[in-house]
Design a protein around this motif. Structure first.
Motif, PDB file in Angstrom:
ATOM      1  N   LEU A  59     107.459  20.287  -9.307  1.00 55.80           N
ATOM      2  CA  LEU A  59     108.331  21.302  -8.698  1.00 55.80           C
ATOM      3  C   LEU A  59     109.300  20.635  -7.723  1.00 55.80           C
ATOM      4  O   LEU A  59     110.489  20.989  -7.665  1.00 55.80           O
ATOM      5  CB  LEU A  59     107.490  22.349  -7.959  1.00 55.80           C
ATOM      6  CG  LEU A  59     106.757  23.344  -8.854  1.00 55.80           C
ATOM      7  CD1 LEU A  59     105.833  24.226  -8.030  1.00 55.80           C
ATOM      8  CD2 LEU A  59     107.736  24.211  -9.631  1.00 55.80           C
ATOM      9  N   GLY A  60     108.811  19.676  -6.952  1.00 58.39           N
ATOM     10  CA  GLY A  60     109.672  18.958  -5.999  1.00 58.39           C
ATOM     11  C   GLY A  60     110.826  18.279  -6.713  1.00 58.39           C
ATOM     12  O   GLY A  60     111.971  18.322  -6.254  1.00 58.39           O
ATOM     13  N   ILE A  61     110.541  17.655  -7.854  1.00 60.91           N
ATOM     14  CA  ILE A  61     111.612  17.003  -8.624  1.00 60.91           C
ATOM     15  C   ILE A  61     112.644  18.040  -9.065  1.00 60.91           C
ATOM     16  O   ILE A  61     113.855  17.809  -8.993  1.00 60.91           O
ATOM     17  CB  ILE A  61     111.011  16.247  -9.841  1.00 60.91           C
ATOM     18  CG1 ILE A  61     110.247  15.017  -9.348  1.00 60.91           C
ATOM     19  CG2 ILE A  61     112.102  15.842 -10.819  1.00 60.91           C
ATOM     20  CD1 ILE A  61     109.542  14.233 -10.461  1.00 60.91           C
ATOM     21  N   GLY A  62     112.175  19.200  -9.495  1.00 61.51           N
ATOM     22  CA  GLY A  62     113.102  20.269  -9.908  1.00 61.51           C
ATOM     23  C   GLY A  62     114.010  20.694  -8.765  1.00 61.51           C
ATOM     24  O   GLY A  62     115.229  20.800  -8.939  1.00 61.51           O
ATOM     25  N   ILE A 206     110.313  27.066 -13.675  1.00 60.56           N
ATOM     26  CA  ILE A 206     111.012  26.851 -12.397  1.00 60.56           C
ATOM     27  C   ILE A 206     111.741  25.514 -12.411  1.00 60.56           C
ATOM     28  O   ILE A 206     112.933  25.424 -12.115  1.00 60.56           O
ATOM     29  CB  ILE A 206     110.019  26.929 -11.212  1.00 60.56           C
ATOM     30  CG1 ILE A 206     109.511  28.355 -11.035  1.00 60.56           C
ATOM     31  CG2 ILE A 206     110.677  26.446  -9.921  1.00 60.56           C
ATOM     32  CD1 ILE A 206     108.331  28.499 -10.074  1.00 60.56           C
ATOM     33  N   TYR A 207     111.052  24.449 -12.807  1.00 57.77           N
ATOM     34  CA  TYR A 207     111.749  23.160 -12.685  1.00 57.77           C
ATOM     35  C   TYR A 207     112.847  22.981 -13.729  1.00 57.77           C
ATOM     36  O   TYR A 207     113.853  22.323 -13.467  1.00 57.77           O
ATOM     37  CB  TYR A 207     110.770  21.978 -12.573  1.00 57.77           C
ATOM     38  CG  TYR A 207     110.076  21.444 -13.806  1.00 57.77           C
ATOM     39  CD1 TYR A 207     110.766  20.788 -14.821  1.00 57.77           C
ATOM     40  CD2 TYR A 207     108.691  21.506 -13.919  1.00 57.77           C
ATOM     41  CE1 TYR A 207     110.107  20.252 -15.905  1.00 57.77           C
ATOM     42  CE2 TYR A 207     108.024  20.970 -15.019  1.00 57.77           C
ATOM     43  CZ  TYR A 207     108.746  20.343 -16.010  1.00 57.77           C
ATOM     44  OH  TYR A 207     108.093  19.800 -17.096  1.00 57.77           O
ATOM     45  N   VAL A 208     112.693  23.593 -14.920  1.00 58.99           N
ATOM     46  CA  VAL A 208     113.776  23.487 -15.907  1.00 58.99           C
ATOM     47  C   VAL A 208     114.957  24.377 -15.507  1.00 58.99           C
ATOM     48  O   VAL A 208     116.111  23.975 -15.622  1.00 58.99           O
ATOM     49  CB  VAL A 208     113.282  23.844 -17.325  1.00 58.99           C
ATOM     50  CG1 VAL A 208     114.430  23.859 -18.321  1.00 58.99           C
ATOM     51  CG2 VAL A 208     112.223  22.849 -17.785  1.00 58.99           C
ATOM     52  N   SER A 215     116.115  17.706 -15.034  1.00 59.63           N
ATOM     53  CA  SER A 215     114.774  17.925 -14.528  1.00 59.63           C
ATOM     54  C   SER A 215     113.732  17.735 -15.630  1.00 59.63           C
ATOM     55  O   SER A 215     112.672  17.119 -15.410  1.00 59.63           O
ATOM     56  CB  SER A 215     114.698  19.347 -13.974  1.00 59.63           C
ATOM     57  OG  SER A 215     113.549  19.524 -13.247  1.00 59.63           O
ATOM     58  N   ALA A 216     114.029  18.260 -16.820  1.00 59.51           N
ATOM     59  CA  ALA A 216     113.088  18.125 -17.933  1.00 59.51           C
ATOM     60  C   ALA A 216     112.871  16.655 -18.255  1.00 59.51           C
ATOM     61  O   ALA A 216     111.734  16.200 -18.410  1.00 59.51           O
ATOM     62  CB  ALA A 216     113.620  18.877 -19.154  1.00 59.51           C
TER      63      ALA A 216
END
Lengths: 594, 89
Positions: A59-62, A206-208, A215-216
């Motif tokens: 999630l942080g990366i997203g 969420i992250y995508v 992000s993916a």
């Protein structure tokens, strides 16, 4: 890890459904005592900490990448800025889902090392072919997707057929995978089905939605490392326990006398010589020449990762880099299945005929994980499985968002809109696609047999699509009508063969040339026939219809396209050199495990 | 041809190879995230392995103390990645 019930409550309110007390919603996400009592393994606090850190990190990366995702090219194609290594690892990781890991470990237990054909002859030649032959056309045409290429080459009819079938199948497959993953978590850990489905899919959504393909891809590369570090200990410790490869083979012969599970080509002369009911023609031509080529060169889920490369050389190198890692994957997937035959004190059975207390073939990897891994390592192994699910899910969702937005919404619904509108559409359809997947997962929960049909449906389109794209790239004479009718005929013939065998199982000998053929073998033959039908119809219809002027084929077809020169690059920097190395390594593996 | 090897095919400025090349951009390279993850997990598993010296788990080959050496390998690889690809001001 409590946002799943909150999100479910929010969704129910948004849909205007009657208010349900939060205690009931929370209870729907809690594990049942019965599931807890029958689980294969129990996690310790350190294992939970590892899993929670993983969720926080993806999630942080997203959130971090959202600020870099402004234009459509950023969101849908990661700005076309990926290096060959990142694109290559992401290319393999998007395919390395949980079902892939568990399913093929189970197939290895069931069929032996024959299952490795799907990783070697069923992947490596196709990846090399994609890198060297097809990638330049995908890249030079500046297409955003495989249906996008079809539109430029054949027009809107073939593209629309391909886009709609891909979008529908991707989202259904995503739901099937979601359900399967939740079922595995229930069997392994006693987790609640709702909890697994909502937690993992919402996190992916969420992250995508935040960082798009950036992000993916970022997360897929991280997940790739986690899968390897989480799964690699099983074969290492398994080989130590059995005393190496020869010790493992000896134990398998002792446990299952008279059966050959450790040779790949030796039992391929006749249908009756191997547990899969297939012989070498089906493997080489059905799997190697059509089915795998269709998947690895035209399935947009994986091809999208390579299209995002920063230049033509990186785009050509990415699948070749990926091929080396793909060659190594049997070490963490096939070998644990074989080791299961050697060391497990009980026999596994098909899921369809399980007795109480018995385990299915697909549980071999979790059983081996529980055999060797204590606290900490167990958490890492479970995280690897969750990472595998998420990488596959993110691949589905990001590919769906691109195809829906660029190949269905833009050409058929809203032709002209500013770029931010399409980015917003991409973000929304990421979430909507996810919710439809969740709905599909619940449908499968209640109608389990649908799962087999959905998986079969996906295969209907892959083989004919390869024929259509390949002729489009290599034959200038192929026409728009030829492309459309060839694709349609190939797909319908595949559906017809599937239906025929479903209605009358004895007809399997018509499709797969043997009554002994198992479903995997039937898939190969069906792909081969539908690919041939697609090519024949495309050729015949093309010869009867008017071709495109050659000027319109520039950048799309071999012979009408000036391929970029690699200049004076040293040999070791050229994709063709590494393609040769990969091909040689592939042949050596066939020889070793012949 | 429009695209020659080495040319960028899309916009994005020099943040680009940030996905794989730390020297070019403002975006933190993906390799840094990988290093951070491996380092964190490696330390956690190593510490668990040390604890298991006095409380061995009921697993096959527990006497090999896999969490100690596997955790150490992960931590070392993670530390190398973090060190090489850490964000620089």
């Amino acid at each position: 890890m409590t946002y799943a019930p909150a999100a479910a409550a929010f969704l129910l309110r948004s849909l205007g459904l009657p208010r349900i007390p939060s205690s009931i919603i929370v209870a729907a996400f809690l594990p049942s005592p019965a599931d807890q009592a029958t689980r294969i393994m129990a996690l310790h606090p350190v294992d939970f900490a590892i899993i929670v850190i993983y969720f926080a990190m993806v999630l942080g990366i997203g959130f971090y990448l959202k600020k870099y995702t402004k234009s459509g090219e950023d969101f849908f194609l990661a700005g076309r800025e990926m290096t060959a290594w990142v694109a290559g690892l992401s290319f393999v990781s998007a395919n390395l889902g949980t079902l892939e890991l568990l399913g093929w470990a189970g197939n290895a237990y069931q069929y032996g090392i024959l299952a490795a054909h799907w990783y070697w002859v069923g992947a490596i030649p196709a990846m090399i072919f994609l890198g060297i032959v097809m990638m330049p056309f995908y890249y030079i045409s500046k297409t955003h997707s495989v249906p996008g290429y079809l539109e430029m080459r054949y027009g809107r009819a073939a593209s629309g057929l391909s886009a709609i079938s891909f979008a529908v199948m991707t989202i259904l497959m995503s739901g099937v995978n979601m359900f399967s993953m939740a079922l595995i978590m229930k069997v392994m850990l006693g987790w609640n089905l709702n909890f697994s489905i909502w937690m993992s899919s919402l996190t992916v959504g969420i992250y995508v939605a935040l960082g798009g393909l950036f992000s993916a891809i970022f997360n897929e590369v991280v997940q790739f490392f986690l899968i390897w570090f989480g799964a690699l200990l099983i074969p290492i410790l398994g080989l130590i326990e059995t005393g190496g490869w020869s010790g493992m083979v000896a134990r398998i012969h002792q446990n299952f006398p008279g059966q050959d599970f450790t040779h790949m080509w030796r039992p391929m002369a006749h249908f009756a010589d191997n547990p899969m009911g297939v012989q070498w023609v089906g493997i080489v031509f059905g799997l190697g020449a059509v089915l795998s080529m269709g998947y690895w060169t035209t399935d947009f889920l994986v091809v999208q990762r390579v299209i995002a490369a920063k230049d033509v050389r990186a785009a050509k190198l990415a699948p070749i880099i990926g091929s080396f890692f793909k060659m190594a994957v049997p070490f963490i997937v096939i070998l644990p299945g074989l080791l299961g035959r050697a060391v497990l004190p009980f026999h596994l059975a098909p899921a369809s005929s399980l007795q109480p207390g018995q385990h299915s073939f697909d549980e071999v990897l979790p059983l081996m994980l529980a055999r060797y891994c204590g606290p900490g390592l167990l958490g890492l192994g479970i995280t690897a499985l969750i990472a595998g699910f998420m990488s596959g899910m993110a691949g589905n969702v990001s590919a769906f968002a691109t195809v829906w937005t660029y190949d269905i919404y833009r050409p058929f619904i809203r032709k002209t809109a500013p770029d931010p509108h399409y980015v917003a559409m991409g973000r929304w359809c990421t979430i909507i696609g996810l919710l439809v997947s969740i709905a599909a997962a619940y449908i499968v929960t209640h109608f389990g047999s649908l799962m087999d049909y959905v998986q079969a449906l996906f295969s209907f389109f892959i083989a004919p699509l390869f024929g259509t794209v390949l002729l489009g790239m290599l034959w200038k004479r192929a026409t728009a009508a030829g492309g459309f009718w060839g694709l349609l005929a190939g797909t319908l013939s595949s559906v017809a063969m599937f239906t025929l065998v479903e209605l009358d199982p004895s007809k399997v000998s018509l499709v797969a040339l043997s009554p002994l053929a198992k479903p995997l073998a039937v898939d190969m033959w069906r792909a081969l026939w539908s690919g041939i039908i697609c090519v024949l119809v495309t050729v015949i219809v093309s010869l009867l219809t008017k071709p495109k002027p050659e000027a319109e084929l520039a950048g799309l077809v071999y012979g009408a396209t000036q391929l970029p020169s690699e200049g004076n690059l040293p040999l070791v920097q050229r994709p063709i050199f590494w393609a040769g190395v990969a091909a040689a390594a592939f042949l050596v593996l066939q020889y070793i495990f012949w | 041809m429009e695209d020659q090897p080495g040319n960028k095919a899309g916009g994005g400025g020099d943040r680009n190879a940030a996905a794989g090349d730390s020297s070019k951009g403002h975006m933190i390279p993906v390799w840094f995230f990988i290093g951070l993850t491996l380092l964190t997990y490696g330390i956690m598993i190593l510490v668990t392995g040390i604890h298991e010296l006095s409380h061995p788990p009921a697993t096959v080959l527990a006497e090999l103390h896999a969490p100690i050496w596997w955790g150490a390998i992960m931590a070392v690889i993670g530390a190398i990645y973090v060190s090489i690809f850490r964000p620089r001001c």
